[in-house]
Design a protein around this motif. Structure first.
Motif, short mmCIF file in Angstrom:
data_model
loop_
_atom_site.label_atom_id
_atom_site.label_comp_id
_atom_site.label_asym_id
_atom_site.label_seq_id
_atom_site.Cartn_x
_atom_site.Cartn_y
_atom_site.Cartn_z
N TYR A 79 10.84 -8.48 6.96
CA TYR A 79 12.26 -8.80 6.86
C TYR A 79 12.99 -7.79 5.98
O TYR A 79 14.10 -7.37 6.30
N MET A 80 12.35 -7.39 4.88
CA MET A 80 12.97 -6.47 3.92
C MET A 80 12.85 -5.00 4.35
O MET A 80 13.49 -4.13 3.78
N GLY A 81 11.98 -4.73 5.34
CA GLY A 81 11.80 -3.37 5.81
C GLY A 81 10.99 -2.50 4.86
O GLY A 81 11.28 -1.32 4.70
N ILE A 82 9.99 -3.11 4.23
CA ILE A 82 9.14 -2.38 3.28
C ILE A 82 7.68 -2.54 3.65
O ILE A 82 7.32 -3.44 4.42
N GLU A 83 6.83 -1.68 3.10
CA GLU A 83 5.38 -1.80 3.26
C GLU A 83 4.84 -2.79 2.24
O GLU A 83 5.41 -2.95 1.16
N GLU A 84 3.74 -3.45 2.57
CA GLU A 84 3.16 -4.42 1.64
C GLU A 84 2.76 -3.78 0.32
O GLU A 84 2.93 -4.38 -0.73
N ASN A 85 2.22 -2.57 0.37
CA ASN A 85 1.85 -1.90 -0.89
C ASN A 85 3.05 -1.71 -1.80
O ASN A 85 2.94 -1.87 -3.01
N GLU A 86 4.20 -1.38 -1.22
CA GLU A 86 5.42 -1.22 -2.01
C GLU A 86 5.80 -2.55 -2.68
O GLU A 86 6.22 -2.59 -3.83
N TYR A 87 5.61 -3.64 -1.95
CA TYR A 87 5.90 -4.98 -2.50
C TYR A 87 5.00 -5.27 -3.70
O TYR A 87 5.48 -5.67 -4.75
N TYR A 88 3.70 -5.05 -3.53
CA TYR A 88 2.77 -5.34 -4.62
C TYR A 88 3.01 -4.45 -5.83
O TYR A 88 2.90 -4.90 -6.96
N ILE A 89 3.38 -3.20 -5.60
CA ILE A 89 3.71 -2.31 -6.72
C ILE A 89 4.96 -2.81 -7.42
O ILE A 89 5.03 -2.82 -8.65
N GLY A 90 5.93 -3.27 -6.66
CA GLY A 90 7.19 -3.77 -7.22
C GLY A 90 7.04 -5.00 -8.08
O GLY A 90 7.80 -5.19 -9.03
N ILE A 91 6.08 -5.85 -7.77
CA ILE A 91 5.92 -7.08 -8.55
C ILE A 91 4.82 -6.97 -9.60
O ILE A 91 4.66 -7.86 -10.42
#
Length: 75
Positions: free
Chosen positions: A52-64
């Protein structure tokens, strides 16, 4: 660092990733649920959130990963 074993998005994670207030994150999760055709209370997966956000999962985990909530929970 946050573990990838949790595959369900929580409002605290969305808050850490986006930097938005909790109420805005609840609205975003609700909007994702509506877009996916899910009922209230059904869980949002990390893959659905990232799509939905248009990001890769790795980017999500790095962000949090820097969020205090998760570094304390993983100990």
């Amino acid at each position: 660092m946050y573990s990838k074993k949790n595959r369900v998005v929580r409002v605290e994670q969305v808050e850490a990733y986006t930097g938005n207030k909790k109420s805005a994150c609840y609205r975003l999760i609700r909007k994702i649920r509506e877009t996916l055709g899910l009922r209230d209370g059904q869980l949002i997966s990390v893959s659905h959130f990232c799509e939905y956000m248009g990001i890769e999962e790795n980017e999500y985990y790095i962000g949090i990963s820097g969020a205090t909530y998760f570094s304390q929970q993983d100990k």
